[in-house]
Design a protein around this motif. Structure first.
Motif, PDB file in Angstrom:
ATOM      1  N   GLU A 251      22.242 -14.160   1.170  1.00  0.00           N
ATOM      2  CA  GLU A 251      22.587 -12.709   1.036  1.00  0.00           C
ATOM      3  C   GLU A 251      22.428 -12.451  -0.575  1.00  0.00           C
ATOM      4  OE1 GLU A 251      23.379 -10.401   2.856  1.00  0.00           O
ATOM      5  OE2 GLU A 251      24.180 -11.739   4.705  1.00  0.00           O
ATOM      6  N   ARG A 253      20.186 -13.619  -2.576  1.00  0.00           N
ATOM      7  CA  ARG A 253      18.715 -13.558  -2.635  1.00  0.00           C
ATOM      8  C   ARG A 253      18.360 -11.767  -2.196  1.00  0.00           C
ATOM      9  NH1 ARG A 253      14.670 -13.818   1.002  1.00  0.00           N
ATOM     10  NH2 ARG A 253      12.546 -14.228   0.317  1.00  0.00           N
ATOM     11  N   LYS A 254      18.735 -11.599  -0.814  1.00  0.00           N
ATOM     12  CA  LYS A 254      18.439 -10.608  -0.468  1.00  0.00           C
ATOM     13  C   LYS A 254      18.741  -9.066  -1.308  1.00  0.00           C
ATOM     14  CE  LYS A 254      19.204  -7.343   3.469  1.00  0.00           C
ATOM     15  NZ  LYS A 254      20.326  -7.143   4.995  1.00  0.00           N
ATOM     16  N   THR A 255      19.864  -9.164  -1.895  1.00  0.00           N
ATOM     17  CA  THR A 255      20.279  -8.262  -2.816  1.00  0.00           C
ATOM     18  C   THR A 255      19.573  -8.334  -4.144  1.00  0.00           C
ATOM     19  OG1 THR A 255      22.730  -8.620  -2.095  1.00  0.00           O
ATOM     20  CG2 THR A 255      22.465  -7.502  -4.219  1.00  0.00           C
ATOM     21  N   GLN A 258      16.170  -6.506  -3.392  1.00  0.00           N
ATOM     22  CA  GLN A 258      16.481  -5.406  -3.436  1.00  0.00           C
ATOM     23  C   GLN A 258      16.509  -4.776  -4.518  1.00  0.00           C
ATOM     24  OE1 GLN A 258      19.743  -4.857  -0.574  1.00  0.00           O
ATOM     25  NE2 GLN A 258      18.503  -4.898   0.982  1.00  0.00           N
ATOM     26  N   LEU A 312      17.030 -11.916   6.703  1.00  0.00           N
ATOM     27  CA  LEU A 312      17.384 -12.954   5.239  1.00  0.00           C
ATOM     28  C   LEU A 312      16.272 -14.160   5.176  1.00  0.00           C
ATOM     29  CD1 LEU A 312      20.999 -12.812   6.159  1.00  0.00           C
ATOM     30  CD2 LEU A 312      19.922 -11.869   4.381  1.00  0.00           C
TER      31      LEU A 312
END
Length: 986
Positions: A251, A253-255, A258, A312
């Protein structure tokens, strides 16, 4: 800054010269440093240099390297010029007082250096190393904290690799003391990173790097620090935390992606290492992993096979997820000994390990029909699909695209990884998944519109699945019918997009060849494959077709007569493909197919091999930097020479330099080419009609080969045998003495098998040059005769020794006598005593010789001794008579007419059993003719034992007179005399 001493100034100057890379200064600097490396205090100076941050970085880095190399060579107490214990104490103290190293590269080298010393000294001579590192890890100074964890990571990594029982116990004790502390550090640094990441702080990388070092340390401790990790509450807590941490970091990494901030690459490294923890424990401690099977499967299936988890993912983590699932499926410890019904755990009652039953139950509970169906469909319809990147690679570099990723590529490459998981799933749950795959086949059975790329890609994926699961689908698919209808049609569609289907179909046929394709359909297979090899076809399709052709030729049910009508076009098309491809690996692949074809069709290739013969010299020159391609060329040449027979002599100007280079131990490439080079040398000798000076000169390479290794001894001996038969006088006059001296030296260290091979070689030389070779053999004879004198125990070895002695005796009594004299001198005994003992052994051991040819040979030699005028022989007249008579019992046979004849005598209709035992070959070479000729002139096949025995007895009577002969006859027992009189008259 402390003042630099004169010795330190000298070392510093030499290091600066070495680091300058000035070609004029470099040799002198390296020479000085080599000279000083054994001087007391040298490593203390190096320590002072690389811990002095004011000195240039490249010089400090080089100083660490020299120190590290010195540890390898001089740190052991037993090493020559070992570093003194007093200096070691100073060095260890200095190394753990340097936690402020500002340069990462130097710090890493120091960490490796510490780990090397720790492997020798920790914990006995350096008990405070780990406590010091742990203490510094608590420091509030960021760089000290970071460096201490870096050093601790490398030390723990080094200590964990020690495998002796005592070392493992010490590491387990260490783990018990430090695991909880490192786990706490890991949590602290990771929480700090997550907090800083949520706030978008710029220096968040520092905390993450420290957390990553802690994670690496924890992985080594968990793997090697516990006998059973699940029995440690702290370790089990850590393993369970991995799942939550993986979700959190994905999570995160995804943030970060972005927001386009933060160390995404290091976050990915962290996630990968979390998955490595799971894979490692699964592999090394499967029973400790049982409680983790369910959460592992839930985690991996969620991210790899559900829409919610997919956003993810990143590729390396996906590969690890799929490999964890595969690891659980394939784990032998999770499979009960006996399973009657897949879903019935009671059927595994023979399995006594409760953990196995529990693991099996967990798998059965998780892998429901719905889950399996979903996974199967996702693998085939999503992961098996060729991507846009795949198609672009196909267009830009078809050879790279077509390269088959073999070996362990499933560990790091996505497509092989998905295919390996699919095969494991299908094999484990065949009854559940077969209907799903059959439904996919039916849905994609019809020909698709060539312009519909998506439909083509779906069909390609389904066909891929059917090929992978071929063995498990044996009873479900009528492949003969499918091949004869749809698949044959699809091979004929020439549209550009359809290259995808043509490549996949021809690959699919190759997968099913050995599973379920009727032999009568082979001609249709060849006919449909050849058009795919033509120049206008796509390169990737042509390479797939060449591999399928190779599989067809390699198959157990291959019938060469079926293939002969297709031989000429197949060979021509493959040869054209070989010239057209550029990559070394691709050329090797195509050349291997050609070589294999030559081997399987044998002499039938002769009319078609001309073009390849002309091209290979050019390819050899072009491949100077590609040893593996040259291996393939030499291997192909072996098959071509065998197929062309004596016609290959026209190739000698090319072949002989190739052999020379391949078998020269002074050439670097010999490491790669040696084995195939020796096979080529042997093939050339065996298929050459007459010896040439250039061919004989190759033998200069042989002595170093025999001296350097016994790995290729058998082939080397075959080469020597073939050289002897090709030109006995010429070869043995030039190299005979060298051969005997080498063989005699090697005999001292040889096992029985090597001794037998050596004696067979010696026997070949004696048979090929009976007048010349006995004198050349003289240096080896005392060793052989002494072995006979001692009564060598191993029957096969004794049989060979006796055979050599018998042949020497038949060839030259003078050489025989001289050898007996040398043995007598060596043993400080009389010649008569030595001969007596040798004859006793001979008469005692001759019954152990089982091969008819050798029994007759020994009989002939014994008969020859009757007229030697030796009292030793006449004293053993009864034993001599008995052994010759028993040999006659074995070799004499009664014809239909009632006449007794020697069964080993050659007639026009018979052919001998050669005494030279080469590997079986399926072609008649020049060497085979020479072997037959050699046998045709052997006394075993030209002299009648009975007639020769009678002649010798008659001569003996003439020598000693009738009266003494009567006395000798009285020494013979009645039974022996009766048997002897069946063959001779006395």
């Amino acid at each position: 800054m402390t003042e630099i001493s004169a010795p330190q100034q000298m070392v510093l100057g030499a290091l600066r010269q070495a680091a300058s890379q000035n070609v004029e200064l470099l040799p002198d600097a390296e020479s000085k440093l080599r000279e000083w490396e054994t001087e007391p205090g040298f490593y203390s100076i190096l320590l002072n240099i690389f811990t002095n941050h004011s000195i240039e970085v490249n010089v400090r880095w080089l100083a660490v390297l020299y120190f590290k190399n010195g540890v390898d060579r001089f740190w052991r107490k037993t090493a020559p010029n070992a570093i003194s214990e007093e200096e070691k104490v100073t060095l260890r103290r200095g190394l753990v007082s340097n936690f402020h190293e500002p340069v990462n590269q130097v710090a890493t080298q120091i960490a490796v250096l510490l780990a090397k010393i720790a492997r020798f000294d920790c914990p006995r001579e350096w008990p405070d190393l780990v406590p010091v590192l742990l203490s510094e890890a608590k420091s509030q100074v960021p760089i000290v904290q970071q460096r201490s964890l870096l050093y601790l990571h490398h030390v723990i990594k080094s200590l964990s690799s020690k495998r002796l029982a005592g070392d493992r116990r010490l590491f387990q004790e260490l783990t018990g003391n430090v695991f909880g502390f490192v786990l706490h550090l890991w949590n602290t640094h990771l929480e700090q990173f997550l907090q800083e990441a949520s706030q978008g702080k710029e220096d968040m990388l520092n905390a993450l790097e420290k957390a990553l070092f802690c994670l690496r340390i924890l992985r080594k401790l968990a793997l090697y620090g516990f006998k059973k990790p699940h029995e440690s509450s702290e370790c089990f807590l850590f393993l369970n935390m991995v799942f939550d941490r993986a979700k959190t970091m994905l999570e995160c990494r995804k943030t970060l992606l972005q927001k386009r901030i933060g160390p995404v690459e290091t976050v990915e490294k962290f996630i990968i290492h979390l998955s490595k923890v799971l894979m490692s424990v699964l592999e090394h401690h499967p029973f400790s992993y049982v409680e983790l099977i369910r959460p592992s499967l839930e985690l991996c299936v969620y991210y790899a096979f559900t829409p919610a988890g997919e956003p993810l993912l990143f590729e390396r983590f996906l590969i690890h997820c799929l490999n964890i699932i595969k690891g659980i499926l394939m784990c032998a410890e999770y499979k009960p000994a006996k399973i009657e019904e897949v879903d019935d755990i009671l059927s595994a009652s023979e399995t006594k390990e409760p953990a196995t039953l529990k693991a099996h139950q967990v798998k059965q509970d998780f892998f429901t029909e719905d889950t399996l169906h979903e996974m199967c469909r996702k693998l085939v319809s999503h992961y098996f699909l060729l991507t846009q990147d795949d198609l672009q690679l196909w267009d830009s570099d078809p050879e790279s695209f077509a390269t088959d990723e073999g070996g362990e590529s499933w560990k790091y490459s996505l497509r092989p990884c998905t295919e390996a998981l699919f095969l494991a799933l299908f094999h484990e749950y065949r009854t559940i998944l077969t209907p799903v795959l059959l439904d996919m086949i039916r849905s994609n059975h019809a020909l698709v519109d060539p312009s519909d790329l998506n439909a083509i890609l779906r069909k390609d994926a389904v066909y891929n699945a059917v090929g992978i699961a071929a063995f498990d689908l044996y009873d479900e698919v009528n492949f003969d019918q499918w091949f004869s209808t749809t698949l044959t049609q699809e091979l004929g569609v020439r549209d550009g997009n359809y290259r995808i289907i043509r490549r996949r179909v021809v690959w699919l046929i190759g997968q099913w060849l050995s599973v379920k394709l009727s032999p009568e359909l082979r001609p249709a297979l060849y006919a449909n494959t050849l058009p795919l090899l033509q120049a206008g076809e796509d390169i990737a399709v042509r390479l797939a077709a060449s591999n399928t052709l190779k599989l067809a030729i390699d198959d157990f049910e291959f019938i060469s007569e079926q293939f002969l009508p297709f031989l000429e076009p197949a060979f021509s098309l493959l040869f054209a493909l070989l010239k057209e491809v550029h990559e070394c690996d691709t050329k090797m692949h195509v050349l291997y197919v050609l070589s294999f074809m030559v081997e399987r069709v044998g002499l039938s290739i002769r009319p078609h091999a001309g073009a390849l013969v002309q091209y290979l010299p050019l390819l050899w020159e072009e491949s100077a930097d590609h040893n593996m391609l040259r291996c393939a060329i030499v291997s192909t040449l072996v098959q071509l020479v065998k197929a062309l027979g004596s016609g290959s002599e026209t190739l000698h100007p090319f072949l002989l330099p190739v052999i020379q280079m391949s078998t020269d131990v002074q050439q670097d490439c010999h490491v790669y080419l040696m084995e195939d080079g020796l096979e080529l040398w042997l093939a050339v000798l065996e298929n050459t009609a007459t010896a040439s000076p250039d061919l004989l000169q190759l033998f200069r390479n042989m002595p170093p080969l025999l001296e350097s290794s016994s790995e290729n001894l058998r082939t080397c001996y075959y080469i020597i045998q073939a050289s002897v038969l090709l030109g006995p006088e010429q070869f043995l006059k030039t190299y005979g003495e060298v051969i005997i001296n080498l063989c005699n030296d090697m005999l001292a260290d040889m096992r029985s098998e090597g001794v037998i091979m050596t004696m067979r070689l010696v026997e070949t030389c004696l048979r090929a040059a009976p007048t010349l070779f006995p004198e050349i053999l003289e240096p080896m004879l005392p060793r052989i005769f002494e072995a006979i004198y001692r009564g060598e125990d191993y029957p096969m070895v004794m049989s060979m020794y006796l055979s050599i002695m018998a042949r020497v005796l038949l060839c030259s009594r003078d050489v025989f006598s001289q050898a007996v004299t040398k043995v007598a001198d060596s043993l400080r005994q009389s010649q008569e005593a030595v001969l007596d003992k040798m004859l006793d052994v001979w008469l005692d051991k001759m019954a152990l010789v089982t091969q008819l040819e050798r029994r007759k040979l020994l009989g002939l030699a014994l008969a020859s001794l009757l007229t030697a005028g030796s009292r030793s022989v006449l004293d053993r007249f009864c034993g001599v008579l008995l052994n010759i008579t028993e040999a006659l019992n074995d070799v004499m046979k009664v014809e239909d007419t009632g006449r007794q004849v020697d069964s080993l005598l050659l007639s026009e209709q018979s052919s001998p059993t050669p005494i030279i035992q080469d590997d079986d070959v399926d072609y008649e070479s020049e060497h085979d003719h020479r072997r037959k000729q050699l046998a045709a002139h052997d006394p075993v096949h030209t002299v009648s034992l009975r007639d020769y025995f009678q002649m010798q007895l008659t001569e003996l009577t003439r020598q000693i007179g009738s009266a003494q002969m009567e006395q000798l006859k009285h020494t013979v027992d009645v039974e022996t005399m009766e048997q002897a009189l069946e063959y001779i008259s006395l």
